[in-house]
Write a protein that holds these residues in place. Sequence first.
Motif, mmCIF file in Angstrom:
data_model
loop_
_atom_site.group_PDB
_atom_site.id
_atom_site.type_symbol
_atom_site.label_atom_id
_atom_site.label_comp_id
_atom_site.label_asym_id
_atom_site.label_seq_id
_atom_site.Cartn_x
_atom_site.Cartn_y
_atom_site.Cartn_z
ATOM 1 N N GLY A 34 0.825 -1.204 0.000
ATOM 2 C CA GLY A 34 0.000 0.000 0.000
ATOM 3 C C GLY A 34 0.859 1.255 0.000
ATOM 4 O O GLY A 34 0.561 2.222 -0.691
ATOM 5 N N VAL A 35 1.933 1.213 0.770
ATOM 6 C CA VAL A 35 2.841 2.356 0.839
ATOM 7 C C VAL A 35 3.488 2.578 -0.523
ATOM 8 O O VAL A 35 3.648 3.709 -0.974
ATOM 9 N N ALA A 36 3.826 1.477 -1.183
ATOM 10 C CA ALA A 36 4.489 1.569 -2.482
ATOM 11 C C ALA A 36 3.581 2.261 -3.485
ATOM 12 O O ALA A 36 3.993 3.188 -4.170
ATOM 13 N N ARG A 37 2.330 1.808 -3.549
ATOM 14 C CA ARG A 37 1.428 2.389 -4.523
ATOM 15 C C ARG A 37 1.170 3.863 -4.216
ATOM 16 O O ARG A 37 1.232 4.713 -5.095
ATOM 17 N N ARG A 38 0.918 4.138 -2.964
ATOM 18 C CA ARG A 38 0.643 5.514 -2.566
ATOM 19 C C ARG A 38 1.820 6.417 -2.951
ATOM 20 O O ARG A 38 1.628 7.510 -3.463
ATOM 21 N N THR A 39 3.037 5.954 -2.699
ATOM 22 C CA THR A 39 4.196 6.799 -2.975
ATOM 23 C C THR A 39 4.388 6.995 -4.478
ATOM 24 O O THR A 39 4.659 8.101 -4.942
ATOM 25 N N ARG A 40 4.217 5.933 -5.228
ATOM 26 C CA ARG A 40 4.350 6.020 -6.673
ATOM 27 C C ARG A 40 3.347 7.011 -7.240
ATOM 28 O O ARG A 40 3.646 7.813 -8.113
ATOM 29 N N GLU A 41 2.128 6.915 -6.740
ATOM 30 C CA GLU A 41 1.089 7.804 -7.249
ATOM 31 C C GLU A 41 1.315 9.244 -6.789
ATOM 32 O O GLU A 41 1.059 10.188 -7.536
ATOM 33 N N ALA A 42 1.828 9.399 -5.581
ATOM 34 C CA ALA A 42 2.154 10.745 -5.100
ATOM 35 C C ALA A 42 3.266 11.350 -5.956
ATOM 36 O O ALA A 42 3.252 12.549 -6.266
ATOM 37 N N VAL A 43 4.229 10.526 -6.345
ATOM 38 C CA VAL A 43 5.305 10.983 -7.233
ATOM 39 C C VAL A 43 4.711 11.496 -8.542
ATOM 40 O O VAL A 43 5.037 12.589 -9.015
ATOM 41 N N ALA A 44 3.793 10.709 -9.103
ATOM 42 C CA ALA A 44 3.173 11.097 -10.382
ATOM 43 C C ALA A 44 2.425 12.418 -10.237
ATOM 44 O O ALA A 44 2.481 13.276 -11.124
ATOM 45 N N LEU A 45 1.749 12.595 -9.105
ATOM 46 C CA LEU A 45 1.008 13.837 -8.881
ATOM 47 C C LEU A 45 1.964 15.027 -8.750
ATOM 48 O O LEU A 45 1.709 16.100 -9.294
ATOM 49 N N CYS A 46 3.064 14.822 -8.025
ATOM 50 C CA CYS A 46 4.049 15.899 -7.867
ATOM 51 C C CYS A 46 4.658 16.272 -9.215
ATOM 52 O O CYS A 46 4.931 17.442 -9.483
ATOM 53 N N GLU A 47 4.885 15.283 -10.043
ATOM 54 C CA GLU A 47 5.434 15.568 -11.380
ATOM 55 C C GLU A 47 4.441 16.402 -12.182
ATOM 56 O O GLU A 47 4.816 17.379 -12.822
ATOM 57 N N ALA A 48 3.182 16.005 -12.099
ATOM 58 C CA ALA A 48 2.149 16.743 -12.845
ATOM 59 C C ALA A 48 2.052 18.179 -12.335
ATOM 60 O O ALA A 48 1.762 19.104 -13.093
ATOM 61 N N ALA A 49 2.307 18.362 -11.036
ATOM 62 C CA ALA A 49 2.216 19.701 -10.448
ATOM 63 C C ALA A 49 3.449 20.545 -10.777
ATOM 64 O O ALA A 49 3.571 21.673 -10.299
ATOM 65 N N GLY A 50 4.368 19.990 -11.532
ATOM 66 C CA GLY A 50 5.489 20.780 -12.024
ATOM 67 C C GLY A 50 6.721 20.805 -11.143
ATOM 68 O O GLY A 50 7.574 21.685 -11.298
ATOM 69 N N PHE A 51 6.833 19.845 -10.225
ATOM 70 C CA PHE A 51 8.051 19.809 -9.411
ATOM 71 C C PHE A 51 9.221 19.306 -10.253
ATOM 72 O O PHE A 51 9.043 18.466 -11.136
ATOM 73 N N ASP A 52 10.407 19.871 -9.982
ATOM 74 C CA ASP A 52 11.589 19.512 -10.767
ATOM 75 C C ASP A 52 12.336 18.344 -10.148
ATOM 76 O O ASP A 52 12.899 17.514 -10.843
ATOM 77 N N VAL A 53 12.352 18.333 -8.809
ATOM 78 C CA VAL A 53 13.085 17.285 -8.100
ATOM 79 C C VAL A 53 12.155 16.690 -7.050
ATOM 80 O O VAL A 53 11.481 17.422 -6.327
ATOM 81 N N ILE A 54 12.106 15.375 -6.997
ATOM 82 C CA ILE A 54 11.322 14.713 -5.954
ATOM 83 C C ILE A 54 12.264 13.846 -5.131
ATOM 84 O O ILE A 54 12.922 12.950 -5.657
ATOM 85 N N LEU A 55 12.353 14.163 -3.856
ATOM 86 C CA LEU A 55 13.189 13.376 -2.950
ATOM 87 C C LEU A 55 12.297 12.381 -2.224
ATOM 88 O O LEU A 55 11.287 12.766 -1.641
ATOM 89 N N ILE A 56 12.654 11.122 -2.266
ATOM 90 C CA ILE A 56 11.884 10.110 -1.543
ATOM 91 C C ILE A 56 12.775 9.533 -0.463
ATOM 92 O O ILE A 56 13.775 8.867 -0.720
ATOM 93 N N GLU A 57 12.372 9.820 0.753
ATOM 94 C CA GLU A 57 13.194 9.484 1.909
ATOM 95 C C GLU A 57 12.766 8.136 2.485
ATOM 96 O O GLU A 57 11.574 7.840 2.575
ATOM 97 N N THR A 58 13.724 7.319 2.890
ATOM 98 C CA THR A 58 13.357 6.103 3.606
ATOM 99 C C THR A 58 14.447 5.745 4.608
ATOM 100 O O THR A 58 15.570 6.231 4.516
ATOM 101 N N VAL A 59 14.098 4.921 5.581
ATOM 102 C CA VAL A 59 15.108 4.499 6.543
ATOM 103 C C VAL A 59 15.816 3.247 6.037
ATOM 104 O O VAL A 59 15.274 2.511 5.235
ATOM 105 N N GLY A 60 17.017 3.050 6.524
ATOM 106 C CA GLY A 60 17.829 1.940 6.040
ATOM 107 C C GLY A 60 17.475 0.609 6.654
ATOM 108 O O GLY A 60 18.181 0.101 7.497
ATOM 109 N N VAL A 61 16.360 0.050 6.241
ATOM 110 C CA VAL A 61 16.012 -1.255 6.805
ATOM 111 C C VAL A 61 15.673 -2.300 5.739
ATOM 112 O O VAL A 61 14.811 -3.124 5.942
#
Length: 334
Positions: free
Chosen positions: A134-161
């Motif tokens: 669920g997290v994967a899909r949500r993040t992927r779709e959020a990325v797509a939305l941010c791209e559509a909104a015209g963001f140039d750089v998208i940083l996706i943060e995660t912990v090292g586990v």
Amino acid sequence: MNAPSAPRDSVDDLAPRILSGERRALARAITLVESIRADHRAAATALLDRVGQAGRQALRIGLSGTPGVGKSTFIESFGLMLTGQGLKVAVLAVDPSSSRSGGSILGDKTRMEFLSRDPNAFIRPSPSQTHLGGVARRTREAVALCEAAGFDVILIETVGVGQSETLVAEMTDLFILLMAPAGGDELQGVKRGIMEMADIILVNKADGDLKPAAMRTVADYAGALRLLRKRAYDPEGFPKALPVSAVEQMGLEKAWAEMQALEGWRRENGFFATRRAEQARHWFEAEVREGLLARLEADPEIRARMRALGASVAGGQVAASAAAAEMLAALAQP
Ligand code: GDP
């Protein structure tokens, strides 16, 4: 004259607002893709399809590191450097622990005080969700939305586990590993798989008393990276290790220059597009698999049959593989 207005938060309302870069609409759209309600899912799918037609692309950068290594400090400094150059920066998080703790840890705005107030930045904390799919899909779709909104750089943060890193690597163009200064023996504890995923290792806290240790650590990682098999999609000298100080804002421009150099090389040599294409295929297949499972689990007859067969397997009356074959045969029937 305005066209008759669409109902608030409908696809017709949100799509143009997202495309014009309105952050409130973007936040609402992400809330929509996070919802599991069937009508929300349908709206989210339609919305993604609609805004995706604009064909906008951002540079997607995955950033991983253990708690305390300085991720939020780094994102704050690095993000402000980018917005200072006129770029629009979005920060998303994949946080496998948030479901356990019940709250969001990564992408928390209070951890990035100045960036969160920057009009050219958008920070979205990770929602608490129960499974990584669920997290994967949500993040992927959020990325797509941010791209559509015209963001140039998208940083996706995660912990090292482990698992979450693989997931982030599978949805980004570049993968950055943030490390702390370490002794040589600690370096050996870094999992090979994670090293192999990294395009650039940044050793943070290269300042003050920690600087000599940080520089040694950079040399150690650089040595370790040279021992890895050279990857087809890397130019000479990559993957590489560099020192940074998120607090003193040292090395950030150099790190950005290296990221851009790598991006440019991969674009010129076709690896950028190939990687995106492979990722898209991967996520399509993952989504079909998940949907199939969800459909099975939603069917009471199938669930009952699964339970009955499961009990027989547990009781030793049927072997697991035979029971599975029986179940699959039953599913194949119309
Ligand atoms: P996160 O858990 O990975 O997000 O790490 P934080 O950004 O919260 O930082 C953890 C601690 O490391 C904080 O006390 C920071 O002030 C400190 N820190 C972060 N970056 C640096 C740096 O570049 N140099 C030094 N000396 N400390 C840092």
